[in-house]
Design a protein around this motif. Structure first.
Motif, PDB file in Angstrom:
ATOM      1  N   ILE A 142     -36.569 -65.495 -87.888  1.00 12.64           N
ATOM      2  CA  ILE A 142     -36.143 -65.784 -86.507  1.00 12.64           C
ATOM      3  C   ILE A 142     -36.548 -67.218 -86.134  1.00 12.64           C
ATOM      4  CG2 ILE A 142     -36.553 -65.161 -84.089  1.00 12.64           C
ATOM      5  CD1 ILE A 142     -35.060 -62.935 -85.370  1.00 12.64           C
ATOM      6  N   THR A 143     -37.742 -67.616 -86.589  1.00 12.21           N
ATOM      7  CA  THR A 143     -38.237 -68.966 -86.312  1.00 12.21           C
ATOM      8  C   THR A 143     -39.155 -69.371 -87.464  1.00 12.21           C
ATOM      9  OG1 THR A 143     -39.351 -70.357 -84.654  1.00 12.21           O
ATOM     10  CG2 THR A 143     -40.258 -68.162 -84.990  1.00 12.21           C
ATOM     11  N   ASP A 144     -39.607 -70.629 -87.425  1.00  9.94           N
ATOM     12  CA  ASP A 144     -40.444 -71.098 -88.518  1.00  9.94           C
ATOM     13  C   ASP A 144     -41.840 -71.444 -88.018  1.00  9.94           C
ATOM     14  OD1 ASP A 144     -40.650 -71.431 -91.173  1.00  9.94           O
ATOM     15  OD2 ASP A 144     -38.881 -72.721 -91.313  1.00  9.94           O
ATOM     16  N   THR A 145     -42.707 -70.445 -87.967  1.00 11.24           N
ATOM     17  CA  THR A 145     -44.083 -70.704 -87.539  1.00 11.24           C
ATOM     18  C   THR A 145     -44.991 -71.003 -88.734  1.00 11.24           C
ATOM     19  OG1 THR A 145     -44.226 -68.299 -87.360  1.00 11.24           O
ATOM     20  CG2 THR A 145     -44.191 -69.510 -85.305  1.00 11.24           C
ATOM     21  N   ALA A 146     -44.428 -70.959 -89.961  1.00 12.59           N
ATOM     22  CA  ALA A 146     -45.250 -71.178 -91.170  1.00 12.59           C
ATOM     23  C   ALA A 146     -45.967 -72.535 -91.126  1.00 12.59           C
ATOM     24  CB  ALA A 146     -44.392 -71.082 -92.422  1.00 12.59           C
ATOM     25  N   GLU A 147     -45.282 -73.554 -90.574  1.00  8.64           N
ATOM     26  CA  GLU A 147     -45.885 -74.882 -90.511  1.00  8.64           C
ATOM     27  C   GLU A 147     -47.096 -74.864 -89.564  1.00  8.64           C
ATOM     28  OE1 GLU A 147     -45.413 -77.407 -92.330  1.00  8.64           O
ATOM     29  OE2 GLU A 147     -46.418 -79.026 -91.226  1.00  8.64           O
ATOM     30  N   PHE A 148     -46.993 -74.138 -88.446  1.00 10.03           N
ATOM     31  CA  PHE A 148     -48.120 -74.038 -87.505  1.00 10.03           C
ATOM     32  C   PHE A 148     -49.280 -73.259 -88.137  1.00 10.03           C
ATOM     33  CE2 PHE A 148     -45.061 -74.279 -83.603  1.00 10.03           C
ATOM     34  CZ  PHE A 148     -44.964 -75.649 -83.776  1.00 10.03           C
ATOM     35  N   HIS A 149     -48.924 -72.167 -88.875  1.00 18.56           N
ATOM     36  CA  HIS A 149     -49.982 -71.432 -89.584  1.00 18.56           C
ATOM     37  C   HIS A 149     -50.682 -72.385 -90.567  1.00 18.56           C
ATOM     38  CE1 HIS A 149     -49.499 -67.291 -88.242  1.00 18.56           C
ATOM     39  NE2 HIS A 149     -48.193 -67.356 -88.430  1.00 18.56           N
ATOM     40  N   SER A 182     -65.407 -65.114 -87.161  1.00 16.54           N
ATOM     41  CA  SER A 182     -65.394 -66.323 -86.325  1.00 16.54           C
ATOM     42  C   SER A 182     -64.420 -67.366 -86.886  1.00 16.54           C
ATOM     43  CB  SER A 182     -66.805 -66.888 -86.159  1.00 16.54           C
ATOM     44  OG  SER A 182     -67.174 -67.614 -87.296  1.00 16.54           O
ATOM     45  N   TRP A 183     -64.261 -67.411 -88.210  1.00 14.42           N
ATOM     46  CA  TRP A 183     -63.277 -68.344 -88.789  1.00 14.42           C
ATOM     47  C   TRP A 183     -61.856 -67.935 -88.406  1.00 14.42           C
ATOM     48  CZ3 TRP A 183     -64.821 -70.028 -94.481  1.00 14.42           C
ATOM     49  CH2 TRP A 183     -66.040 -70.720 -94.412  1.00 14.42           C
ATOM     50  N   MET A 184     -61.582 -66.619 -88.436  1.00 14.46           N
ATOM     51  CA  MET A 184     -60.226 -66.151 -88.070  1.00 14.46           C
ATOM     52  C   MET A 184     -59.947 -66.457 -86.600  1.00 14.46           C
ATOM     53  SD  MET A 184     -59.458 -62.619 -90.092  1.00 14.46           S
ATOM     54  CE  MET A 184     -60.945 -61.782 -89.650  1.00 14.46           C
ATOM     55  N   GLU A 185     -60.961 -66.298 -85.753  1.00 15.58           N
ATOM     56  CA  GLU A 185     -60.779 -66.583 -84.330  1.00 15.58           C
ATOM     57  C   GLU A 185     -60.502 -68.078 -84.126  1.00 15.58           C
ATOM     58  OE1 GLU A 185     -63.913 -64.944 -81.870  1.00 15.58           O
ATOM     59  OE2 GLU A 185     -63.265 -66.267 -80.245  1.00 15.58           O
ATOM     60  N   LEU A 191     -50.925 -75.721 -90.509  1.00 13.60           N
ATOM     61  CA  LEU A 191     -51.750 -76.742 -89.840  1.00 13.60           C
ATOM     62  C   LEU A 191     -53.053 -76.133 -89.313  1.00 13.60           C
ATOM     63  CD1 LEU A 191     -48.898 -78.626 -87.935  1.00 13.60           C
ATOM     64  CD2 LEU A 191     -50.208 -79.493 -89.897  1.00 13.60           C
ATOM     65  N   ALA A 192     -52.984 -74.906 -88.798  1.00  8.35           N
ATOM     66  CA  ALA A 192     -54.181 -74.248 -88.254  1.00  8.35           C
ATOM     67  C   ALA A 192     -55.164 -73.872 -89.370  1.00  8.35           C
ATOM     68  CB  ALA A 192     -53.766 -73.012 -87.451  1.00  8.35           C
ATOM     69  N   TRP A 193     -54.657 -73.276 -90.458  1.00  9.31           N
ATOM     70  CA  TRP A 193     -55.545 -72.959 -91.600  1.00  9.31           C
ATOM     71  C   TRP A 193     -56.112 -74.241 -92.208  1.00  9.31           C
ATOM     72  CZ3 TRP A 193     -57.684 -68.548 -91.863  1.00  9.31           C
ATOM     73  CH2 TRP A 193     -57.010 -67.348 -91.710  1.00  9.31           C
ATOM     74  N   LYS A 194     -55.269 -75.288 -92.269  1.00  8.54           N
ATOM     75  CA  LYS A 194     -55.681 -76.562 -92.876  1.00  8.54           C
ATOM     76  C   LYS A 194     -56.847 -77.159 -92.094  1.00  8.54           C
ATOM     77  CE  LYS A 194     -55.154 -80.235 -95.555  1.00  8.54           C
ATOM     78  NZ  LYS A 194     -56.006 -80.162 -96.759  1.00  8.54           N
ATOM     79  N   GLN A 195     -56.749 -77.092 -90.759  1.00  5.27           N
ATOM     80  CA  GLN A 195     -57.831 -77.641 -89.924  1.00  5.27           C
ATOM     81  C   GLN A 195     -59.141 -76.907 -90.202  1.00  5.27           C
ATOM     82  OE1 GLN A 195     -56.803 -78.170 -85.808  1.00  5.27           O
ATOM     83  NE2 GLN A 195     -58.927 -78.595 -85.195  1.00  5.27           N
ATOM     84  N   LEU A 196     -59.062 -75.573 -90.254  1.00  2.00           N
ATOM     85  CA  LEU A 196     -60.261 -74.768 -90.546  1.00  2.00           C
ATOM     86  C   LEU A 196     -60.785 -75.115 -91.946  1.00  2.00           C
ATOM     87  CD1 LEU A 196     -61.993 -72.136 -89.595  1.00  2.00           C
ATOM     88  CD2 LEU A 196     -60.632 -71.031 -91.364  1.00  2.00           C
ATOM     89  N   TYR A 234     -53.984 -72.160 -83.897  1.00  2.00           N
ATOM     90  CA  TYR A 234     -52.587 -71.728 -84.015  1.00  2.00           C
ATOM     91  C   TYR A 234     -51.964 -71.555 -82.629  1.00  2.00           C
ATOM     92  CZ  TYR A 234     -48.583 -68.814 -85.354  1.00  2.00           C
ATOM     93  OH  TYR A 234     -47.316 -68.306 -85.528  1.00  2.00           O
ATOM     94  N   LYS A 235     -52.718 -70.934 -81.707  1.00  2.48           N
ATOM     95  CA  LYS A 235     -52.183 -70.686 -80.365  1.00  2.48           C
ATOM     96  C   LYS A 235     -51.901 -71.987 -79.607  1.00  2.48           C
ATOM     97  CE  LYS A 235     -53.436 -66.781 -78.048  1.00  2.48           C
ATOM     98  NZ  LYS A 235     -52.382 -65.805 -78.321  1.00  2.48           N
ATOM     99  N   GLU A 236     -52.676 -73.025 -79.905  1.00  4.10           N
ATOM    100  CA  GLU A 236     -52.398 -74.339 -79.308  1.00  4.10           C
ATOM    101  C   GLU A 236     -51.015 -74.826 -79.756  1.00  4.10           C
ATOM    102  OE1 GLU A 236     -53.645 -76.589 -77.059  1.00  4.10           O
ATOM    103  OE2 GLU A 236     -54.771 -74.774 -76.543  1.00  4.10           O
ATOM    104  N   TYR A 237     -50.718 -74.657 -81.065  1.00  4.71           N
ATOM    105  CA  TYR A 237     -49.395 -75.067 -81.567  1.00  4.71           C
ATOM    106  C   TYR A 237     -48.269 -74.253 -80.935  1.00  4.71           C
ATOM    107  CZ  TYR A 237     -51.599 -77.963 -85.140  1.00  4.71           C
ATOM    108  OH  TYR A 237     -52.327 -78.928 -85.784  1.00  4.71           O
ATOM    109  N   LEU A 238     -48.542 -72.954 -80.684  1.00  8.06           N
ATOM    110  CA  LEU A 238     -47.484 -72.092 -80.136  1.00  8.06           C
ATOM    111  C   LEU A 238     -46.971 -72.586 -78.785  1.00  8.06           C
ATOM    112  CD1 LEU A 238     -48.559 -68.421 -80.996  1.00  8.06           C
ATOM    113  CD2 LEU A 238     -47.098 -69.989 -82.279  1.00  8.06           C
TER     114      LEU A 238
END
Ligand code: B16
Ligand code: MG
Length: 223
Positions: free
Chosen positions: A16-23, A71-74, A25-30, A80-84
């Motif tokens: 439906i959409t491409d959130t993979a890039e946001f996932h 805490s890492w997942m949070e 970027l968020a995992w990459k930052q962590l 991720y929510k910032e990107y959303l």
């Protein structure tokens, strides 16, 4: 021919959409903050996989305490929510809203089957929530894809049996889940979806009727 397809269930990310890039970027930052190597290629293996399983894959077998894992997942989810917040209706992949309209016009029931706990927010930001008769997300079942539970849960909400539904997926885990549940499958994109009954590049390259015809033909030839 009596049409036996009565519903469609769509995966979210990659369909439906491409959130993979946001996932990513968020995992990459962590990962960067914690000194863990994580590449775009690694991210491809997280498609359709739950947040917890994604962290396990990111850690590549390295053990960590449960409270650190939580805490890492949070933290990742906060990034991720910032990107959303950037998501607007324009973020729907090409052809998606027309496809949903076409499907509902001919009376098909429409469900969402996403591993994401953020699926509702994403679908609302895309302003597509009204198109869905049932929404299954990361909170709906305990066992995520490749277990069939989520798609079966959505089928129940649609009041249909799996053999009356076509699942649209972009990830191997999602196709495996749908096949295990007894659904018809359309595999989209470049990831490993070769086990699907029908394969296409994306939603824009198929029409509702071509999908139904292809599935009905396979069904007729196997009965
Ligand atoms: P969240 P889908 C999946 O969405 C993503 O493909 C996967 O990369 C992500 O880890 C998973 O949702 C969980 O997301 O952290 O938001 O709960 O493809 O099943 O729509
Ligand atoms: Mg997906």
């Amino acid at each position: 021919m009596l049409q036996h397809t009565k519903g469609f269930i769509f995966d979210l990310d990659g369909v439906i959409t491409d959130t993979a890039e946001f996932h990513y970027l968020a995992w990459k930052q962590l990962a960067d903050e914690e000194g863990i190597l994580f590449t775009r290629e690694d991210n491809e293996h997280l498609r359709g996989i739950s947040r917890r399983e994604s962290l396990n894959r990111l850690l590549k077998g390295r053990p960590i305490d449960e409270y650190i894992a939580q805490s890492w997942m949070e933290r990742k989810n906060n990034y991720y929510k910032e990107y959303l917040k950037q998501i607007t209706p324009n973020f729907a992949l090409p052809g998606v809203s027309q496809f949903l309209e076409e499907a509902s016009k001919i009376g098909l029931k429409i469900g969402l089957g996403s591993a994401s706990k953020n699926a509702r927010e994403v679908i609302e930001r895309l302003q597509l929530h009204k198109a869905f008769d049932a929404i299954g997300d990361g909170f709906s079942v305990v066992n995520g894809k490749p277990a069939p539970d989520l798609f079966i849960w959505v089928a129940g909400r649609l009041n249909l049996s799996p053999h009356e539904i076509v699942v649209f997926e972009d990830a191997e885990a999602g196709i495996d889940a749908a096949l295990k549940g007894g659904f018809w499958t359309v595999g989209l994109g470049t990831a490993n979806v070769h086990k699907a009954h029908v394969i296409a590049a994306n939603i824009a390259s198929v029409s509702v009727q071509t999908v139904i015809d292809a599935i009905e033909q396979i069904n007729a030839s196997t009965h």
